[in-house]
Scaffold this active site. Structure first.
Site, short mmCIF file in Angstrom:
data_model
loop_
_atom_site.label_atom_id
_atom_site.label_comp_id
_atom_site.label_asym_id
_atom_site.label_seq_id
_atom_site.Cartn_x
_atom_site.Cartn_y
_atom_site.Cartn_z
N LYS A 12 0.83 -1.22 0.00
CA LYS A 12 0.00 0.00 0.00
C LYS A 12 0.87 1.27 0.00
CE LYS A 12 -3.99 -2.10 2.31
NZ LYS A 12 -5.02 -1.91 3.38
N PHE A 60 -15.88 3.07 6.76
CA PHE A 60 -14.52 3.48 6.36
C PHE A 60 -14.29 3.39 4.85
CE2 PHE A 60 -14.38 -0.99 7.86
CZ PHE A 60 -13.89 -1.64 6.73
N ARG A 88 -1.77 -14.43 4.56
CA ARG A 88 -2.50 -13.77 5.65
C ARG A 88 -1.75 -13.93 6.98
NH1 ARG A 88 -7.01 -11.43 4.37
NH2 ARG A 88 -7.98 -11.49 6.42
N THR A 94 -5.42 -7.16 10.81
CA THR A 94 -5.67 -5.92 10.05
C THR A 94 -5.15 -4.69 10.78
OG1 THR A 94 -7.70 -6.96 9.25
CG2 THR A 94 -7.52 -4.59 8.93
N ARG A 105 2.48 -6.41 9.20
CA ARG A 105 1.75 -5.25 9.74
C ARG A 105 2.29 -4.82 11.11
NH1 ARG A 105 -4.02 -7.49 7.60
NH2 ARG A 105 -4.20 -6.24 5.71
N ASN A 115 -1.96 0.20 6.86
CA ASN A 115 -1.48 -1.07 7.41
C ASN A 115 -0.57 -1.82 6.42
OD1 ASN A 115 -3.49 -1.87 5.66
ND2 ASN A 115 -4.58 -3.15 7.12
N HIS A 118 -2.19 -5.41 1.69
CA HIS A 118 -3.49 -6.07 1.54
C HIS A 118 -3.21 -7.49 1.06
CE1 HIS A 118 -7.56 -7.03 0.17
NE2 HIS A 118 -6.97 -7.54 -0.90
P1 CMP Z 1 -7.36 -4.58 3.77
O1 CMP Z 1 -6.88 -5.95 4.11
O2 CMP Z 1 -6.75 -3.91 2.62
O3 CMP Z 1 -8.95 -4.64 3.55
C1 CMP Z 1 -9.80 -3.54 3.80
C2 CMP Z 1 -9.10 -2.44 4.52
O4 CMP Z 1 -9.94 -1.51 5.18
C3 CMP Z 1 -8.25 -3.00 5.63
O5 CMP Z 1 -7.13 -3.67 5.07
C4 CMP Z 1 -7.93 -1.74 6.43
O6 CMP Z 1 -6.76 -1.08 5.99
C5 CMP Z 1 -9.12 -0.83 6.15
N1 CMP Z 1 -9.91 -0.52 7.33
C6 CMP Z 1 -10.10 0.71 7.83
N2 CMP Z 1 -10.87 0.67 8.92
C7 CMP Z 1 -11.17 -0.62 9.14
C8 CMP Z 1 -11.94 -1.30 10.14
N3 CMP Z 1 -12.55 -0.66 11.13
N4 CMP Z 1 -12.02 -2.65 10.04
C9 CMP Z 1 -11.43 -3.33 9.02
N5 CMP Z 1 -10.68 -2.72 8.04
C10 CMP Z 1 -10.56 -1.38 8.12
#
Ligand code: CMP
Length: 136
Positions: A12, A60, A88, A94, A105, A115, A118
């Site tokens: 990212k 979000f 993963r 996350t 992460r 973070n 993805h």
């Molecule tokens: P990613 O794995 O890219 O998938 C969706 C993204 O939403 C996640 O990583 C986070 O970076 C972002 N995100 C922001 N806020 C939240 C939240 N409250 N819960 C989960 N994902 C979030």
């Protein structure tokens, strides 16, 4: 190989900005995930909205799409044994604050939004996400 899979990883904008691409790719390859293809790109907000449309009902969503399109990213096809779950596990939770020690992460994530990486969450989504960025 019992269960050879492919999955999509995205480095990212926060990680690209800090030149972490090679360090993150080293973690993949040292853990038996091969880089089958990769490219550095920047996507539009509309493309990010399409990519993340499973999250469209989430509060979000708008910020997430703005963020993913805010700077260069690297999209990567990873291949290996049970690649979806293996990736993963390497990424960690996350929210970097909750991520396990030595995960990407935990090492590099700044916040739940920034973070660093993805990864596809299932085999089915991995196929869709790979197709999204690597059309041929
Ligand atoms: P990613 O794995 O890219 O998938 C969706 C993204 O939403 C996640 O990583 C986070 O970076 C972002 N995100 C922001 N806020 C939240 C939240 N409250 N819960 C989960 N994902 C979030």
């Amino acid at each position: 190989m019992n269960n050879l899979e492919q999955t999509l990883s995205i480095i990212k904008p926060d990680a690209v900005e800090r030149n972490l691409n090679e360090k993150i790719k080293d973690i993949f390859t040292k853990n038996n995930l091969k880089i089958k293809d990769s490219k550095k790109i920047q996507i539009t907000k509309d493309e990010a909205a399409e990519f993340y449309k499973v999250h469209q009902s989430k509060p979000f969503y708008n910020d997430l799409c703005t963020y993913l399109s805010s700077g260069p990213i690297e999209v990567i096809i990873l291949e290996g044994e049970n690649a979806v779950i293996a990736n993963r596990n390497l990424m960690g939770a996350t929210d970097p604050k909750k991520a396990e020690d030595n995960t990407i992460r935990k090492l590099y994530g700044i916040s739940i939004d920034k973070n660093s990486v993805h990864g596809s969450d299932s085999n089915e989504n991995a196929k869709k996400e790979i197709k999204f960025f690597f059309k041929n």
